[in-house]
Design an enzyme around this catalytic site. Sequence first.
Site, PDB file in Angstrom:
ATOM      1  N   GLN A  48       0.868  -1.170   0.000  1.00  0.00           N
ATOM      2  CA  GLN A  48       0.000   0.000   0.000  1.00  0.00           C
ATOM      3  C   GLN A  48       0.913   1.230   0.000  1.00  0.00           C
ATOM      4  O   GLN A  48       1.712   1.396   0.918  1.00  0.00           O
ATOM      5  CB  GLN A  48      -0.832  -0.070   1.264  1.00  0.00           C
ATOM      6  CG  GLN A  48      -1.901   0.963   1.439  1.00  0.00           C
ATOM      7  CD  GLN A  48      -2.402   0.920   2.888  1.00  0.00           C
ATOM      8  OE1 GLN A  48      -1.610   0.873   3.831  1.00  0.00           O
ATOM      9  NE2 GLN A  48      -3.699   0.933   3.072  1.00  0.00           N
ATOM     10  N   GLY A  49       0.799   2.057  -1.022  1.00  0.00           N
ATOM     11  CA  GLY A  49       1.637   3.249  -1.109  1.00  0.00           C
ATOM     12  C   GLY A  49       0.804   4.502  -0.917  1.00  0.00           C
ATOM     13  O   GLY A  49       0.453   5.190  -1.881  1.00  0.00           O
ATOM     14  N   SER A  66       1.259   6.735   2.384  1.00  0.00           N
ATOM     15  CA  SER A  66       1.994   7.746   3.153  1.00  0.00           C
ATOM     16  C   SER A  66       3.191   8.293   2.390  1.00  0.00           C
ATOM     17  O   SER A  66       3.823   7.586   1.612  1.00  0.00           O
ATOM     18  CB  SER A  66       2.495   7.137   4.456  1.00  0.00           C
ATOM     19  OG  SER A  66       1.443   6.557   5.160  1.00  0.00           O
ATOM     20  N   SER A 100       4.763  -1.053   4.020  1.00  0.00           N
ATOM     21  CA  SER A 100       5.036  -2.385   4.563  1.00  0.00           C
ATOM     22  C   SER A 100       5.130  -3.417   3.451  1.00  0.00           C
ATOM     23  O   SER A 100       4.288  -3.438   2.546  1.00  0.00           O
ATOM     24  CB  SER A 100       3.932  -2.812   5.530  1.00  0.00           C
ATOM     25  OG  SER A 100       3.815  -1.879   6.574  1.00  0.00           O
ATOM     26  N   GLU A 117      -8.762  -1.745   6.765  1.00  0.00           N
ATOM     27  CA  GLU A 117      -7.599  -1.844   7.650  1.00  0.00           C
ATOM     28  C   GLU A 117      -7.970  -1.523   9.094  1.00  0.00           C
ATOM     29  O   GLU A 117      -7.455  -2.122  10.027  1.00  0.00           O
ATOM     30  CB  GLU A 117      -6.510  -0.876   7.151  1.00  0.00           C
ATOM     31  CG  GLU A 117      -5.217  -0.945   7.948  1.00  0.00           C
ATOM     32  CD  GLU A 117      -4.076  -0.180   7.275  1.00  0.00           C
ATOM     33  OE1 GLU A 117      -4.302   0.439   6.221  1.00  0.00           O
ATOM     34  OE2 GLU A 117      -2.962  -0.242   7.822  1.00  0.00           O
ATOM     35  N   GLU A 167      -4.705   9.326  17.581  1.00  0.00           N
ATOM     36  CA  GLU A 167      -5.318  10.660  17.589  1.00  0.00           C
ATOM     37  C   GLU A 167      -6.281  10.800  16.408  1.00  0.00           C
ATOM     38  O   GLU A 167      -7.392  11.324  16.554  1.00  0.00           O
ATOM     39  CB  GLU A 167      -4.238  11.751  17.522  1.00  0.00           C
ATOM     40  CG  GLU A 167      -3.432  11.917  18.798  1.00  0.00           C
ATOM     41  CD  GLU A 167      -2.433  10.785  19.050  1.00  0.00           C
ATOM     42  OE1 GLU A 167      -2.064  10.087  18.082  1.00  0.00           O
ATOM     43  OE2 GLU A 167      -2.046  10.573  20.213  1.00  0.00           O
TER      44      GLU A 167
END
Lengths: 378, 358
Positions: free
Chosen positions: A117-118, A120, A152, A235, A361
């Site tokens: 998963q790209g 961030s 990851s 997720e 958060e």
Amino acid sequence: MRLRDTAEESEFRARLRAWLATHVPRHHGGTAPGDWTKALHAAGYTGLTWPAAYGGRGLPPTYQAIYAEEAALAGAPDHVNVIGLGMVGPTIVSHGTPEQQRRFLEPILSGDFVFCQGFSEPDAGSDLASVRTRAVATDDGWRVTGEKVWSSYAHQADWCLLLARTEPGSTAHAGLTCLLVDMRSPGVQVLPLRQSTGDSDFNQIVLTDVAVPHDCVLGPVGEGWRIAMTTLAHERGTFGITLTARLAVEFDRLLGTVRDLGLADDPAVRADVAELYVQLQGLRWTGQRTMATLARTGRPGPESSILKLHWSVTNQRLAALALRLLGPAAMLHGPDSHAAGHWQHLRLRSRANSIEGGTSEILRGIIAERVLDLPRTR
Amino acid sequence: MDFALTDDQRELAAAAARLLADRYPVERVAELADSCGTDPGTWPLLRRQGWCDPELGMVEKGLLAQESGYALAATAWWSTVGLAHPVYRAAGRGLPADPLTLAWQDDPAGGGCRAARHGSGWQLTGQRALVTDATTASALVVAADTDDGIALFAVRSPAAGLTIEAQPTLERLRGAARLHLAETPGELLVAPETAGQVLADTRRHAGTLLACEAVGVARRALDMARRHAVDRVQFGRPIGAYQAVAHRLADSYVALELATSLALRACWLDGTADVDATTVEHAHAEAVIASRQAAVQACESALQVTGGLGATWEYPLHWWYRRALWLDSFDTRTRTHLATLADHLLTAPPEPAGQAAG
Ligand SMILES: Cc1cc2nc3c(=O)[nH]c(=O)nc-3n(C[C@H](O)[C@H](O)[C@H](O)COP(=O)(O)OP(=O)(O)OC[C@H]3O[C@@H](n4cnc5c(N)ncnc54)[C@H](O)[C@@H]3O)c2cc1C
């Protein structure tokens, strides 16, 4: 309401358990990334809840929960295929073209396509909508240039679900598009990042003029935000079931450590352990409520929003308790440390639990806004 | 596995919520609590809506308990259905139509209660304390020692030699009373052979319903806080737009959902045949621990979020907080529940048979 397996569910569980008992030991250490998924697939254990039309077995969500529990108990090497099977696959089921569904779903199930998963980037973490990786339109599709971080298993992946800015000059949620990027394309460079544990499970991905054809755009151009949110919903929601199943296994290990260290009669330890157990049980049964709502309505209920958040809190508490039990020996980290350094590793690793997949958060903000209907806090 | 309410269960809860919202608007709750009042007028309505039906399942009762906690309903329903009915059922008796309660706790100041045969019947003498809804009950189930151990008796109220002395309490809608019995006639319901077990099962059953009630209290406190966080403006924005406020409430929500799951599960197990007793007992302990936490946390967060208003007598939140504190302390202590779980988790499996000897 029925809080135990049906006859069919028990039978499925028993067979799965027997299968795992023979196959998990064969896959420990050193096999290629997709191999475990291939073995699972051959035995019919991938895509349990995916529609049959997409190569799944069309079973109710409860079967996914049984799989999660049994796989965790058996110590199955499930990590690598989690992104493809748990997040990207379901997103392609929801948003892919029929052609994409034919092309990607079967190979995801069979372990031929491992996904990463790209999302961030260095300047787009919690504020994911500020991604800068840009895709420029060409005759054949898009050319992508930019940098992704913390991805990851990108070093083992065949494909990446990438979030990029396709509309020049756009800001925030508008102008983003989800792309399916072949990790072997020219211009894709994967650089491992070392985690605080010393492991290297996540990576930097540098993209330089990477060509992505039209048929690898997932969902409409400009609506990448909505597509990415589908992936994140998986997720942060139902993946919580898998996380909780793993937490339950860690909890059993904790009980073993308490006994090994002769602390089973220590009143403070007993209270801590029991208190932790209540949190674990709360997560487990809230997960079951989520599954039941999903089965009935096709979407998880609001209670699913607590799973990832509270899992991270509880996993961190467990790791902290376990390491404290060791006393001064907690500082030893080598072959002669207790349980081969398992708790030392988990203590370090668990701190990222409240970061990965959305920080605590951000998740509290989502509960406040979407469940409690409070005004935006950002 | 199917952890979802049925449509019937959902409707039952919704109907209960409507009835209680109608009977107990917040001003009325405050007024009743202020005057330590009771509200016998609701009892016939509850009966009509089926709240006391003998066939009512445990999950259904749990939902009614949740709604009672949410509304802070001033009724003797829990004392009747949770504490007294199980004893009548164990005794094979029909269920009386009027409010009832159960008196089993010793007075912290000392003094138990004894029963002695008198002619063909029994007479009870001594004290019981912390009795809930005692003044509205038409009969009291009283635990008393006999020569053969503890037994359970039905005592009509009023009765000869029976005095009910209200004890001042923090929580005012359920109340507590000290019973003084002096050769008060009692009818044997459950004999000593089984009374200990019946009493333990009854306390567990009632305690599971209180876990549900605590879930209702938590939900109400969170609702009040949320409403205030949207309405109250400071520094030009609703205070709910500040993370310190919003995240606190999100954490209350987490605790509420965990408790909801465990309380409903404990109900289901309690009401399902062929579940082993230890599973039921552990699920009960988990539900009580989680729901006490959720109720107290939700109320305390709400008190913080409502600022000076929440600190006043007039703002009604403290009535729910008082109930949460009552729930947090009533009957078995949290640390005892934790110890029960720890015993289960950490007691080493027994030695395989044959190795222990020699
Ligand atoms: C182990 C691991 C695996 C990961 N795997 C992947 C992956 O496979 N693919 C992928 O795309 N990403 C992955 N991530 C990235 C992860 O999603 C991000 O790290 C995360 O979203 C936070 O972004 P950031 O690191 O930039 O932190 P920042 O967003 O800079 O946050 C730093 C701190 O500031 C706080 N903060 C930020 N904004 C606010 C706000 N508005 N209000 C209050 N607090 C705020 C955060 O909560 C945090 O505590 C992974 C991360 C980890 C640790």
